[in-house]
Design an enzyme around this catalytic site. Structure first.
Site, PDB file in Angstrom:
ATOM      1  N   ASN A  13      44.331  36.836  34.547  1.00 21.55           N
ATOM      2  CA  ASN A  13      44.387  35.737  35.503  1.00 21.55           C
ATOM      3  C   ASN A  13      43.061  34.986  35.435  1.00 21.55           C
ATOM      4  O   ASN A  13      42.048  35.484  35.910  1.00 21.55           O
ATOM      5  CB  ASN A  13      44.630  36.322  36.908  1.00 21.55           C
ATOM      6  CG  ASN A  13      44.592  35.272  37.994  1.00 21.55           C
ATOM      7  OD1 ASN A  13      44.548  34.068  37.711  1.00 21.55           O
ATOM      8  ND2 ASN A  13      44.601  35.718  39.255  1.00 21.55           N
ATOM      9  N   PHE A  14      43.083  33.791  34.814  1.00 20.32           N
ATOM     10  CA  PHE A  14      41.834  33.030  34.650  1.00 20.32           C
ATOM     11  C   PHE A  14      41.372  32.383  35.954  1.00 20.32           C
ATOM     12  O   PHE A  14      40.252  31.920  36.038  1.00 20.32           O
ATOM     13  CB  PHE A  14      42.031  31.919  33.603  1.00 20.32           C
ATOM     14  CG  PHE A  14      42.062  32.392  32.169  1.00 20.32           C
ATOM     15  CD1 PHE A  14      41.987  33.729  31.848  1.00 20.32           C
ATOM     16  CD2 PHE A  14      42.157  31.457  31.132  1.00 20.32           C
ATOM     17  CE1 PHE A  14      42.008  34.147  30.512  1.00 20.32           C
ATOM     18  CE2 PHE A  14      42.171  31.864  29.803  1.00 20.32           C
ATOM     19  CZ  PHE A  14      42.109  33.204  29.496  1.00 20.32           C
ATOM     20  N   LYS A  15      42.274  32.290  36.937  1.00 20.00           N
ATOM     21  CA  LYS A  15      41.950  31.583  38.197  1.00 20.00           C
ATOM     22  C   LYS A  15      41.470  30.163  37.854  1.00 20.00           C
ATOM     23  O   LYS A  15      42.052  29.541  36.979  1.00 20.00           O
ATOM     24  CB  LYS A  15      40.930  32.389  39.000  1.00 20.00           C
ATOM     25  CG  LYS A  15      41.405  33.838  39.195  1.00 20.00           C
ATOM     26  CD  LYS A  15      40.544  34.659  40.090  1.00 20.00           C
ATOM     27  CE  LYS A  15      41.146  36.058  40.199  1.00 20.00           C
ATOM     28  NZ  LYS A  15      40.395  36.941  41.089  1.00 20.00           N
ATOM     29  N   HIS A  30      49.387  36.115  45.212  1.00 14.03           N
ATOM     30  CA  HIS A  30      47.996  36.560  45.019  1.00 14.03           C
ATOM     31  C   HIS A  30      47.213  36.387  46.324  1.00 14.03           C
ATOM     32  O   HIS A  30      47.391  35.407  47.033  1.00 14.03           O
ATOM     33  CB  HIS A  30      47.347  35.763  43.888  1.00 14.03           C
ATOM     34  CG  HIS A  30      46.050  36.367  43.441  1.00 14.03           C
ATOM     35  ND1 HIS A  30      44.884  36.201  44.154  1.00 14.03           N
ATOM     36  CD2 HIS A  30      45.739  37.162  42.392  1.00 14.03           C
ATOM     37  CE1 HIS A  30      43.908  36.864  43.541  1.00 14.03           C
ATOM     38  NE2 HIS A  30      44.411  37.465  42.472  1.00 14.03           N
ATOM     39  N   GLU A  59      46.897  44.980  44.346  1.00 10.37           N
ATOM     40  CA  GLU A  59      45.502  44.535  44.240  1.00 10.37           C
ATOM     41  C   GLU A  59      44.806  44.608  45.594  1.00 10.37           C
ATOM     42  O   GLU A  59      44.929  43.679  46.411  1.00 10.37           O
ATOM     43  CB  GLU A  59      45.446  43.085  43.749  1.00 10.37           C
ATOM     44  CG  GLU A  59      46.075  42.846  42.405  1.00 10.37           C
ATOM     45  CD  GLU A  59      45.518  41.580  41.760  1.00 10.37           C
ATOM     46  OE1 GLU A  59      44.890  41.703  40.715  1.00 10.37           O
ATOM     47  OE2 GLU A  59      45.686  40.498  42.336  1.00 10.37           O
ATOM     48  N   GLY A  96      37.155  41.030  42.322  1.00 10.35           N
ATOM     49  CA  GLY A  96      35.933  40.272  42.054  1.00 10.35           C
ATOM     50  C   GLY A  96      34.678  40.891  42.632  1.00 10.35           C
ATOM     51  O   GLY A  96      33.631  40.251  42.678  1.00 10.35           O
ATOM     52  N   SER A 147      38.788  44.490  39.898  1.00 14.50           N
ATOM     53  CA  SER A 147      37.605  44.958  39.158  1.00 14.50           C
ATOM     54  C   SER A 147      37.936  45.913  38.016  1.00 14.50           C
ATOM     55  O   SER A 147      37.193  46.856  37.750  1.00 14.50           O
ATOM     56  CB  SER A 147      36.581  45.574  40.121  1.00 14.50           C
ATOM     57  OG  SER A 147      36.113  44.594  41.030  1.00 14.50           O
TER      58      SER A 147
END
Ligand code: PGA
Length: 230
Positions: free
Chosen positions: A6-8, A89, A158, A164, A194
């Site tokens: 997931n590049f966000k 998300h 998640e 992050g 993470s």
């Protein structure tokens, strides 16, 4: 194993193209049963075809087309030939204010379109600190309005406090939570939060972990490949 990136809001159209070309060159080495999903920013989609990589969107609006300023719907996604989406998300729920009702509407819409859906659930640190019963109650509430028997569903657990932050959930926490989730949903179950080279071995060794959803460590091909080829 499933490896989803997931590049966000990172990478450009150009850097995504370079990333995918580099990745593609290495993926002939992957195990045939491993599956790779990449969710780049929307602007980077539409200029890459690969048998080894499934490209998807991080978000879309549950509509064919219409007056929804700033959103993209099915008409635009069809042109990009996208058939996979992330829904639920925590950044969309918490930063962009998506309610469970909206998340469920997106789910129903993209299910009808036959999309592969990676559906994300996760609890805050405050809930985690109350113990596994509180965690499960919260996670199950995020299945409200969701067809958990959908055949193209993948669930990603998640924990928000692990996203992050560099601090992933422990093997015990993941095992306990995934085992409890597996009693409820009979679909591939990813862990996210993470995930990196330093913890992929122990996380992927957990029996109830079918894959990982990765943010930070997916941004460079080198660090993402470290996970795929761990
Ligand atoms: P992270 O993000 O790997 O940077 O923790 C995971 C995610 O948000 O999917």
């Amino acid at each position: 194993m499933i490896y989803a990136a997931n590049f966000k809001t990172n990478h450009t159209r150009q850097s995504t193209k370079e990333y995918l070309s580099k990745l593609e060159l290495q993926l002939f080495k992957k195990k045939p049963e491993d599956k790779i999903y990449i969710f780049p920013p929307l602007t980077a989609l539409g200029n890459f075809n690969s048998r080894n990589i499934t490209l998807g969107v991080q978000n879309a609006y549950p509509v064919e087309k219409g007056a929804y300023t700033g959103e993209v719907g099915m008409e635009q996604l069809a042109e990009l030939r996208v058939k996979a989406i992330l829904i639920g998300h925590s950044e969309r729920r918490d930063i962009l204010g998506e309610s469970q009702e909206l998340v469920a509407r997106k789910f129903a819409f993209f299910k009808k379109q036959g999309f592969e859906i990676i559906y994300c659930i996760g609890e805050s640190l405050e809930i985690r600190e109350q113990g596994i019963d509180a965690v499960m109650e919260h996670l199950l509430s995020q299945f409200e309005g969701i067809d958990i028997t959908y055949k193209n569903l993948i669930v990603a657990y998640e924990p928000i406090w692990a996203i992050g932050t560099g601090r992933s959930a422990t093997v015990e926490e993941i095992t306990q939570t995934h085992n409890a989730l597996k009693k409820v949903v009979d679909v591939p179950l990813l862990y996210g939060g993470s995930v990196k080279g330093a913890n992929i071995d122990e996380i992927s060794a957990i029996k109830s972990v079918d894959g990982v959803l990765v943010g930070g460590a997916s941004l460079k091909t080198e660090t993402f490949l470290e996970l795929v080829f761990h």
